[in-house]
Design a protein around this motif. Sequence first.
Motif, PDB file in Angstrom:
ATOM      1  N   SER A   1      37.497  70.687  41.372  1.00  0.00           N
ATOM      2  CA  SER A   1      37.994  69.665  42.312  1.00  0.00           C
ATOM      3  C   SER A   1      39.493  69.853  42.524  1.00  0.00           C
TER       4      SER A   1
ATOM      5  N   PRO B   1      34.491  71.907  48.306  1.00  0.00           N
ATOM      6  CA  PRO B   1      33.998  72.820  49.345  1.00  0.00           C
ATOM      7  C   PRO B   1      34.148  74.281  48.927  1.00  0.00           C
TER       8      PRO B   1
ATOM      9  N   PHE C   1      32.210  64.560  42.549  1.00  0.00           N
ATOM     10  CA  PHE C   1      33.067  65.284  43.491  1.00  0.00           C
ATOM     11  C   PHE C   1      32.361  66.575  43.892  1.00  0.00           C
TER      12      PHE C   1
ATOM     13  N   THR D   1      30.433  57.510  50.446  1.00  0.00           N
ATOM     14  CA  THR D   1      30.926  58.877  50.557  1.00  0.00           C
ATOM     15  C   THR D   1      32.324  58.841  51.148  1.00  0.00           C
ATOM     16  N   GLU D   2      33.245  59.566  50.552  1.00  0.00           N
ATOM     17  CA  GLU D   2      34.593  59.607  51.121  1.00  0.00           C
ATOM     18  C   GLU D   2      35.229  60.978  50.907  1.00  0.00           C
ATOM     19  N   ASP D   3      36.260  61.225  51.672  1.00  0.00           N
ATOM     20  CA  ASP D   3      37.015  62.469  51.555  1.00  0.00           C
ATOM     21  C   ASP D   3      38.196  62.215  50.622  1.00  0.00           C
ATOM     22  N   VAL D   4      38.296  63.010  49.574  1.00  0.00           N
ATOM     23  CA  VAL D   4      39.454  62.888  48.672  1.00  0.00           C
ATOM     24  C   VAL D   4      40.165  64.238  48.671  1.00  0.00           C
TER      25      VAL D   4
ATOM     26  N   SER E   1      41.625  64.597  43.748  1.00  0.00           N
ATOM     27  CA  SER E   1      40.467  64.136  42.965  1.00  0.00           C
ATOM     28  C   SER E   1      40.853  63.980  41.506  1.00  0.00           C
TER      29      SER E   1
ATOM     30  N   GLY F   1      40.066  66.657  50.634  1.00  0.00           N
ATOM     31  CA  GLY F   1      39.235  67.811  50.996  1.00  0.00           C
ATOM     32  C   GLY F   1      37.969  67.910  50.170  1.00  0.00           C
ATOM     33  N   ASP F   2      37.904  67.227  49.032  1.00  0.00           N
ATOM     34  CA  ASP F   2      36.639  67.143  48.284  1.00  0.00           C
ATOM     35  C   ASP F   2      35.834  65.980  48.860  1.00  0.00           C
ATOM     36  N   VAL F   3      34.516  66.071  48.725  1.00  0.00           N
ATOM     37  CA  VAL F   3      33.667  64.945  49.117  1.00  0.00           C
ATOM     38  C   VAL F   3      33.328  64.171  47.841  1.00  0.00           C
TER      39      VAL F   3
END
Length: 382
Positions: free
Chosen positions: A184, A331, A328, A362-365, A188, A367-369
Motif C-alpha cells: 500500500s 493498483p 487496501f 469503497t474509497e480512494d486513499v 494508506s 491511489g489505493d482502493v
Amino acid sequence: MTTRATAPVTPSEAAALDRARALALNGRGRVSPNPLVGAVVLRDGVTVAEGWHEGPGLPHAEAMALAAAGDAARGATVICTLEPCSHHGRTPPCAHALVDAGVARVVVGLADPLERERAGGVAVLREAGVEVVLAEGAARHACAELVSPFLTAALTGRPEVTLKLATSLDGRIATATGESRWISGPASRALVHRWRADADAVAVGLGTALADDPRLTARDVDGPVRPPARVVFDTTARLPLDAALVRDAADGPPVIVLAGEAAPADRVAALRERGVEVEVLPGDAPARLDAGLRALGARGVQSLFVEGGAVLAGALVAAGAVDRVAWFLAPMLIGGDGAPSALAGEGVRELSAAPRLIDTRTEDVGGDVLVTGRLRPLPGGG
Ligand SMILES: NC(=O)c1ccc[n+]([C@@H]2O[C@H](COP(=O)([O-])OP(=O)(O)OC[C@H]3O[C@@H](n4cnc5c(N)ncnc54)[C@H](OP(=O)(O)O)[C@@H]3O)[C@@H](O)[C@H]2O)c1
C-alpha cells in the motif's frame, strides 16, 4: 409516563446529532473502556453548549454539555449520540442530571442495549416528563458505529476485531520471496497509524513478527493518543528475544504474547523477564484463538486491530472471529504461484459459504482502493 405525541427529529436536531458525533470522536484512542459519546444543547434550534466524553473517570458528554450550558439548559433540547446512562458508575447518572437541569427534550442517537438491564436512561427521562426521540436510519447507524467496540466487548466478552490487510489487485500480501513492504502507499500507511492509535491493541501472527520485525506502534498521529498494546499470536513463544517488540517491551506499550501450553517454560520465562506478558492458553488452535480473544477482553481490550499475516487472518475468518474488515487494494499485480494470498487455510468450498461483507464502503486513499465493511452486524442493532 407522558402520553403526548413525540415530534420527530427536526433538521436542526439532525445537524446537531452530526455535530455530536464529531465531538464524540475527540475522544478517539482515549476513552476506552468507556464509549465515545458527544452531546449538544440546543435552544430554538441554535447550539448553546457542547460536550464530549474525554476519558475514564471524567464527566460524561451530557454532564460536560450541561455544565457548559448552565441555566440555558432549562427548557432546552439535548442531543446525545448514546442513550444517557441511568446508573451510578464513576460519575453520577446522566439521565437524572438531564432531568435535574430541567431539559425539555432529548434526542438519542442510539438506544444503549446495556441500559435494558438497568432502569434505562430513556425510561428515566420519560418518567420525569422529558420528551425523548430516538434517531433512526443512517443517523442511528452512524451513532452505533461510534460505540461498536464498547458494545461488542460488553455483550460478548471479547474485543471487536478489525482485520486490516493490504493486497495487490490479484490478492497477494507478499511476493514469492516474502517481500511485502510496501504494497500500500504512504497515505494508506498513515491511515493505518491513525487506526492503530484508535485501537486498544494491535496484533500480528508470529510469521509477520518474524518476517517484518514490526514495532506495531502508532506513529505520527495528531492529538493525544494512548499507545495501543501489541499482541503476537505465537503458540510456542518463539518470538525472538532480539525482536523490536521484545526490545522495547519493558519501556514501550505493553507486549502480549498469546501462547499455547506447548510453549517451552524457558521461552515463556525469557520473554517475561524482558517485560513481555505471556498468556498461556489451553486447548487446540481454534480454542486458543477464542481463549486469546477472551483473555484480551478480560484485560480491557475492546478493539483489536489485526494486521495479518495470511495464516492468522485465515484462521480468524474461518473461526468467524472478524467483526470488521479494512482492505487496501493496491493498483499492482504480483502474480506467481508462490506469492501468498491474503487468507491461508482451507477457505470455503462453495461460494454460498463465503463470508460476505455488509455496510461496505469503497474509497480512494492516495491511489489505493480501500474497502471497509463488516462481517458481523453492528451491536445494538445499528
Ligand atoms: N500485505 C499485508 O497486509 C501483510 C500483512 C501482514 C503480513 N504480511 C506478510 O505476510 C507474511 C507472514 O504471514 P504468515 O501468514 O506467514 O504468518 P502470520 O499469519 O503472521 O503468522 C502465522 C503464525 O501465527 C501463529 N499463530 C498462533 N496462534 C495462531 C492462531 N490461532 N491461528 C493462526 N496462527 C496462529 C502460528 O505459528 P505458531 O503455531 O508457531 O504459533 C502461525 O504460523 C510475511 O511475508 C509478511 O510480510 C503482509
